[in-house]
Scaffold this motif. Structure first.
Motif, mmCIF file in Angstrom:
data_model
loop_
_atom_site.group_PDB
_atom_site.id
_atom_site.type_symbol
_atom_site.label_atom_id
_atom_site.label_comp_id
_atom_site.label_asym_id
_atom_site.label_seq_id
_atom_site.Cartn_x
_atom_site.Cartn_y
_atom_site.Cartn_z
ATOM 1 N N ARG A 1 88.871 -16.377 -30.115
ATOM 2 C CA ARG A 1 89.650 -15.894 -28.964
ATOM 3 C C ARG A 1 88.778 -15.426 -27.817
ATOM 4 O O ARG A 1 89.173 -14.591 -27.019
ATOM 5 C CB ARG A 1 90.592 -14.778 -29.385
ATOM 6 N N ALA B 1 89.155 -20.712 -18.562
ATOM 7 C CA ALA B 1 90.533 -21.243 -18.607
ATOM 8 C C ALA B 1 90.799 -22.143 -17.409
ATOM 9 O O ALA B 1 91.419 -23.206 -17.533
ATOM 10 C CB ALA B 1 91.522 -20.085 -18.628
ATOM 11 N N VAL C 1 98.211 -22.289 -16.606
ATOM 12 C CA VAL C 1 97.141 -21.410 -17.092
ATOM 13 C C VAL C 1 97.629 -19.968 -16.973
ATOM 14 O O VAL C 1 98.026 -19.540 -15.895
ATOM 15 C CB VAL C 1 95.835 -21.577 -16.280
ATOM 16 N N GLY C 2 97.607 -19.256 -18.068
ATOM 17 C CA GLY C 2 98.097 -17.879 -18.063
ATOM 18 C C GLY C 2 96.989 -16.879 -17.804
ATOM 19 O O GLY C 2 95.845 -17.238 -17.503
ATOM 20 N N ASP D 1 95.969 -14.542 -20.066
ATOM 21 C CA ASP D 1 95.167 -14.303 -21.260
ATOM 22 C C ASP D 1 95.048 -15.568 -22.083
ATOM 23 O O ASP D 1 95.369 -15.591 -23.262
ATOM 24 C CB ASP D 1 95.799 -13.191 -22.108
ATOM 25 N N THR D 2 94.615 -16.639 -21.430
ATOM 26 C CA THR D 2 94.503 -17.899 -22.157
ATOM 27 C C THR D 2 93.532 -17.738 -23.314
ATOM 28 O O THR D 2 92.371 -17.390 -23.112
ATOM 29 C CB THR D 2 93.982 -19.006 -21.211
ATOM 30 N N ARG E 1 86.616 -15.237 -19.235
ATOM 31 C CA ARG E 1 87.642 -16.059 -19.906
ATOM 32 C C ARG E 1 88.510 -16.772 -18.863
ATOM 33 O O ARG E 1 88.890 -17.925 -19.040
ATOM 34 C CB ARG E 1 88.512 -15.191 -20.816
ATOM 35 N N THR F 1 96.155 -15.815 -13.367
ATOM 36 C CA THR F 1 94.934 -16.244 -14.044
ATOM 37 C C THR F 1 93.726 -15.448 -13.582
ATOM 38 O O THR F 1 92.832 -15.148 -14.371
ATOM 39 C CB THR F 1 94.697 -17.751 -13.775
ATOM 40 N N ALA G 1 91.429 -26.201 -17.222
ATOM 41 C CA ALA G 1 92.602 -26.795 -16.572
ATOM 42 C C ALA G 1 92.181 -27.867 -15.565
ATOM 43 O O ALA G 1 92.773 -28.943 -15.501
ATOM 44 C CB ALA G 1 93.420 -25.715 -15.879
#
Ligand SMILES: Nc1ncnc2c1ncn2[C@@H]1O[C@H](COP(=O)(O)OP(=O)(O)OP(=O)(O)O)[C@@H](O)[C@H]1O
Length: 597
Positions: free
Chosen positions: A482, A495, A433-434, A436-437, A491, A512, A499
């Motif tokens: 987005r 995210a 998980v980044g 800016d998912t 966000r 994250t 996950a």
């Protein structure tokens, strides 16, 4: 054909030669339909030649011999008109149907190619440029599939058949049209280089316009905030002018080519008239047959001229074909295993063993050794650009290391190299998980289910509750494209819930929770607590780092320090302390000694 290469907006030169031929196998999946299209094109072109010839013969008989057409002739003429009309419709219908089917499949292949090479290749190209390949380039090939292959085959057959008849009737008429037919057929090859270059400029200009348009739409807020909209408008207008200029150059070239083709037809008409006159005066051809013979000679040229025009236009699409072909055949950056190994059940740890990696220049990772035991948590710390995200991408096997191994460690048993695991199984086991998912247009629930489409409502609600997504809005609320309607912290919650819903055995969190305040960060840390899952945090915030069982510091492509928070912060000279001080100074996190939340 020439050996021209075509520049793309991506900057790479693609070989133009053979690019269209490379796309022909796409027709193989539609053999029956291709055959029907060829048959319809043959009947369409053949019926017109027969109609014109029979009509001219009827006129010849009526004028020279004073005989009215028979009922059989009239019936044949009417039948040929009907066949021609029917086949014109059928050929168009079939060829477009065939083309659209091939294009639909091609788009999927282009997308598969992007997915295979993502994210590295995608990262190297502008998304609008990729979109131009998937949309505009594929769309442009409609002409190639709908108007060239079947028509060329039919024109060749009709011309050959007509030539045989001409040899039987009066060979000199064939001699009159043959050079013109040869010149018409050669024309697309003669100017292929010039057309490829001009067509290439159009495709490149369209791709650049697409790339700038997508970036403009994406960055509209920033452009507005910095008052840069007017400049951007000028850029887009210039891009539009470049597309227009490139298209005009193509149209001008085609206009000249069309004029040349018309001149050649005039030459053929003069030649046919001269040959027919000579045949009549020498008594080889009866006067009543002259109109029919002339009509046959000239009408077989029609399909050749039409095919030459279509082929010339198709040649201009070689850049589009090369771009699509390159996208379709993009090699996998992480090739699938030849003999996949199943992952053993139970918790999985991870191990990076002497891992080296570069993006084509100096190594970013230069012998990383790192082990996280199953079920433990590790914070990976390092200065900006140290290579932390690169490690995360290697764990998720977006890329493979240039040397060394990335392994999954079962509690009992041998380590499994991620290269030996099937893609689907690896994606289930390891989730990244980044920061800016991206979210997709749809409801909150749909966005959560992306990771686990089969998840039941109870599991969905539980993941949403754990990460506080249910406090953002009801799960059936639409989020903008987005996640435009949500804050960065919201966000992040979505995210993470997404996950968790996937039930990973190894969770990699790349900053994250950076958008969250300390309370939110601590809340999510609680949500993440689970005995069996291995979690790797990449974080700058001291409180987040401190929660991990162990901390590893990445510097100069190596793990230079590893230990517990207490171990590493007890020494004032430690790399961790230095990084935490830098972090505090740059405002990434709170003070190094910030208490746990
Ligand atoms: N796709 C890419 N192509 C080329 N170079 C890249 C690519 N991605 C990252 N790099 C380079 O690799 C180096 C490491 O980047 P990486 O994103 O792994 O660092 P990081 O430690 O996660 O940094 P940060 O904390 O700022 O996110 C950087 O010098 C970066 O410029």
């Amino acid at each position: 054909m020439s050996t021209v290469t075509v520049p793309t907006a991506a900057g790479a030169d693609l070989p133009a030669r053979g690019a269209l031929r490379a796309l022909l196998p796409a027709l193989a999946a539609h053999r029956a339909m291709t055959a029907r299209t060829c048959a319809a094109a043959l009947l369409e072109q053949g019926s017109l030649v027969a109609l014109v010839t029979l009509a001219a013969h009827t006129v010849g008989i009526a004028v020279i011999e004073g005989r009215a057409p028979t009922a059989g002739t009239v019936t044949a003429l009417v039948a040929l008109v009907l066949v021609r009309a029917l086949m014109t419709w059928r050929e168009m219908d079939l060829s477009h149907d065939l083309a659209y089917r091939v294009l639909a499949a091609l788009r999927v292949h282009v997308f598969d190619g992007m997915a295979r090479s993502a994210p590295a290749r995608v990262a190297g190209r502008r998304s609008g440029d990729l979109a131009a390949t998937a949309m505009a380039d594929v769309e442009a090939l409609e002409f190639f599939y709908a108007h060239t292959t079947a028509q060329l085959l039919a024109a060749g057959t009709v011309f050959t058949g007509g030539s045989v008849l001409l040899i039987l009737v009066e060979p000199w008429l064939l001699v009159a049209v043959l050079p013109v037919a040869a010149l018409l057929a050669a024309a697309p090859f003669a100017d292929a280089g010039a057309r490829t270059v001009r067509g290439g400029r159009t495709r490149t200009a369209v791709a650049a316009l697409s790339a700038d348009t997508v970036e403009t739409v994406d960055g509209l807020r920033e452009l507005l905030a910095f008052g840069a909209l007017a400049e951007r408008r000028r850029t887009l207008a210039e891009r539009g002018r470049q597309v227009g200029g490139a298209q005009r150059a193509e149209a001008t070239w085609e206009a000249v080519a069309a004029a040349v083709r018309d001149l050649l037809i005039v030459v053929a008409v003069l030649g046919v008239v001269a040959a027919a006159a000579q045949s009549v005066t020498s008594g080889r051809l009866h006067g009543a047959w002259v109109p029919a013979a002339m009509a046959l000679a000239l009408s077989v040229l029609g399909p050749v001229a039409e095919s030459a025009r279509a082929l010339s236009q198709a040649v201009a699409l070689r850049t589009a074909a090369a771009r699509v072909d390159a996208a379709v055949k993009a090699p996998a950056l992480a090739p699938p295993p030849t003999a996949p190994r199943p992952l053993p059940p139970g918790p999985l740890g991870v191990r990076l063993h002497r891992v080296r990696f570069d993006y084509g220049g100096t190594p970013v990772l230069d012998g990383v050794d790192l082990t996280v035991r199953p079920g433990r948590t590790l914070a990976l710390v390092g200065a900006s650009g140290a290579g932390k995200s690169t490690c995360a991408h290697l764990l998720a096997r977006f890329w493979d290391p240039s040397a060394g191994e990335v392994q999954l460690l079962p509690a009992d048993g041998d380590p499994v190299d991620v290269r030996e695991v099937n893609d689907a199984e690896l994606r289930r086991a390891v989730v990244l998980v980044g920061q800016d998912t991206p979210l997709f247009h749809g409801t909150l629930a749909e966005n959560l289910r992306l990771a686990a489409p089969e998840a039941d409502d109870r599991a969905l609600a539980e993941a949403a509750r754990l990460c506080g997504v249910d406090r953002i809005a009801p799960l059936d609320t639409l989020v903008g494209e987005r996640g435009a309607t949500l804050s960065g912290g919201q966000r992040a919650r979505i995210a993470l819930a997404r996950a968790l819903l996937a039930g990973p055995r190894v969770l990699v969190l790349d900053e994250t929770t950076a958008h969250l305040d300390n309370t939110g960060d601590a809340e999510l840390a609680t949500a993440l607590r689970q005995e069996s899952r291995t979690t790797i945090f990449i974080a700058h915030r001291p409180a987040t780092i401190r929660r991990a069982d162990r901390i590893a510091v990445l510097e100069d492509g190596l793990i230079t320090e590893e230990g517990t928070w207490e171990d590493l912060t007890s020494s004032p000279d430690s790399a961790l302390n230095r990084i935490l001080s830098d972090t505090a100074l740059t405002g990434h996190g709170s003070s190094p000694r910030e208490p746990d939340q």
